[in-house]
Design an enzyme around this catalytic site. Structure first.
Site, PDB file in Angstrom:
ATOM      1  N   ASN A  51       0.845  -1.193   0.000  1.00  0.00           N
ATOM      2  CA  ASN A  51       0.000   0.000   0.000  1.00  0.00           C
ATOM      3  C   ASN A  51       0.883   1.247   0.000  1.00  0.00           C
ATOM      4  OD1 ASN A  51       0.615  -0.813   2.681  1.00  0.00           O
ATOM      5  ND2 ASN A  51      -1.117   0.313   3.529  1.00  0.00           N
ATOM      6  N   GLU A  53       0.348   5.271   0.608  1.00  0.00           N
ATOM      7  CA  GLU A  53      -0.585   6.316   1.040  1.00  0.00           C
ATOM      8  C   GLU A  53      -0.104   7.695   0.588  1.00  0.00           C
ATOM      9  OE1 GLU A  53      -1.120   5.535   5.245  1.00  0.00           O
ATOM     10  OE2 GLU A  53      -2.363   3.773   4.794  1.00  0.00           O
ATOM     11  N   ASN A  54      -0.935   8.696   0.868  1.00  0.00           N
ATOM     12  CA  ASN A  54      -0.634  10.053   0.408  1.00  0.00           C
ATOM     13  C   ASN A  54      -1.182  11.050   1.409  1.00  0.00           C
ATOM     14  OD1 ASN A  54      -1.322  12.603  -1.458  1.00  0.00           O
ATOM     15  ND2 ASN A  54       0.246  11.378  -2.450  1.00  0.00           N
ATOM     16  N   TYR A  57      -5.308  11.980   1.672  1.00  0.00           N
ATOM     17  CA  TYR A  57      -5.591  10.605   2.100  1.00  0.00           C
ATOM     18  C   TYR A  57      -6.267   9.728   1.047  1.00  0.00           C
ATOM     19  CZ  TYR A  57      -4.648  12.081   6.954  1.00  0.00           C
ATOM     20  OH  TYR A  57      -4.077  12.541   8.101  1.00  0.00           O
ATOM     21  N   GLU A  64      -2.987  -4.695  -2.950  1.00  0.00           N
ATOM     22  CA  GLU A  64      -3.501  -5.607  -3.974  1.00  0.00           C
ATOM     23  C   GLU A  64      -3.626  -4.895  -5.319  1.00  0.00           C
ATOM     24  OE1 GLU A  64      -4.699  -4.896  -0.965  1.00  0.00           O
ATOM     25  OE2 GLU A  64      -6.160  -6.390  -0.310  1.00  0.00           O
ATOM     26  N   CYS A  99     -10.766  -3.287  -4.327  1.00  0.00           N
ATOM     27  CA  CYS A  99      -9.796  -4.272  -4.821  1.00  0.00           C
ATOM     28  C   CYS A  99     -10.499  -5.527  -5.321  1.00  0.00           C
ATOM     29  CB  CYS A  99      -8.781  -4.613  -3.736  1.00  0.00           C
ATOM     30  SG  CYS A  99      -7.588  -3.294  -3.489  1.00  0.00           S
TER      31      CYS A  99
HETATM   32  O1  LIG Z   1      -6.709  -5.310   2.029  1.00  0.00           O
HETATM   33  C1  LIG Z   1      -6.236  -4.198   2.298  1.00  0.00           C
HETATM   34  C2  LIG Z   1      -6.747  -3.401   3.323  1.00  0.00           C
HETATM   35  C3  LIG Z   1      -6.158  -2.180   3.550  1.00  0.00           C
HETATM   36  N1  LIG Z   1      -5.112  -1.763   2.803  1.00  0.00           N
HETATM   37  C4  LIG Z   1      -4.459  -0.479   3.085  1.00  0.00           C
HETATM   38  C5  LIG Z   1      -5.195   0.735   2.631  1.00  0.00           C
HETATM   39  C6  LIG Z   1      -4.639   1.771   3.598  1.00  0.00           C
HETATM   40  O2  LIG Z   1      -3.375   2.235   3.120  1.00  0.00           O
HETATM   41  C7  LIG Z   1      -4.396   0.981   4.869  1.00  0.00           C
HETATM   42  C8  LIG Z   1      -5.488   1.124   5.904  1.00  0.00           C
HETATM   43  O3  LIG Z   1      -6.724   0.806   5.357  1.00  0.00           O
HETATM   44  O4  LIG Z   1      -4.284  -0.368   4.468  1.00  0.00           O
HETATM   45  C9  LIG Z   1      -4.590  -2.531   1.792  1.00  0.00           C
HETATM   46  O5  LIG Z   1      -3.615  -2.180   1.131  1.00  0.00           O
HETATM   47  N2  LIG Z   1      -5.186  -3.733   1.570  1.00  0.00           N
HETATM   48 ZN   LIG Z   2      -8.205  -2.394  -1.497  1.00  0.00          ZN
END
Ligand SMILES: O=c1ccn([C@H]2C[C@H](O)[C@@H](CO)O2)c(=O)[nH]1
Ligand SMILES: [Zn+2]
Length: 141
Positions: A51, A53-54, A57, A64, A99
């Site tokens: 993941n 982030e930014n 948000y 995924e 996703c």
């Molecule tokens: O299956 C998931 C669930 C959450 N997140 C990320 C999104 C966000 O950056 C952080 C909290 O939700 O986790 C994923 O990458 N996959």
């Molecule tokens: Zn997702």
């Protein structure tokens, strides 16, 4: 590829190991919830994602979706399986709705391995995670 196909244990374990490795690169200063994903293509290639982030948000991307976008951008649209890892130790990490829809684009009969930190996992097909889904064929009608 048959529906509900299960993979040999060693392939699943490798995917899970790779998803845990990918989690180390997670950029999640806001949620502090690192996630890693590793997907297997029909050619046997493993592609990982985390993941990202930014500060704005809502622009963050899940592990995924990041892995799937990486796969497509490297020429792979035939995805056989994906493993997902987080730091949840009592529950399995499950993909968000966005996703699931993104997965569905690449078929409904492939495997999603949702892990816990102890290495246990729950296996479901995309179809089981997103039943009665809307997909590419529906747009063409
Ligand atoms: O299956 C998931 C669930 C959450 N997140 C990320 C999104 C966000 O950056 C952080 C909290 O939700 O986790 C994923 O990458 N996959
Ligand atoms: Zn997702």
């Amino acid at each position: 590829m048959a529906a509900n196909q299960t993979f040999e244990d060693d392939i699943v374990k490798k995917l899970i190991r790779e998803s845990v490795e990918a989690k180390k690169f997670a950029y999640c200063p806001y949620s502090k919830f690192p996630v890693g994903a590793a997907l297997l293509t029909d050619t046997g290639t493993i592609i990982t994602g985390c993941n990202v982030e930014n500060a704005c948000y809502n622009l963050g991307i899940c592990a995924e979706r990041n892995a799937m976008a990486k796969a497509v951008s490297e020429g792979h649209t035939r995805i056989k399986a994906i493993a997902i890892a987080s730091n949840l130790d009592k529950e399995f990490i499950t993909p968000c709705g966005g996703c699931r829809q993104f997965m569905r684009e690449f078929g409904v009969n492939w495997m999603v391995y949702m892990t816990r930190t102890d290495g246990m996992y729950m296996a479901m097909t995309v179809d089981q995670l997103l039943p009665k889904s809307f997909g590419p064929d529906d747009v063409k009608k």
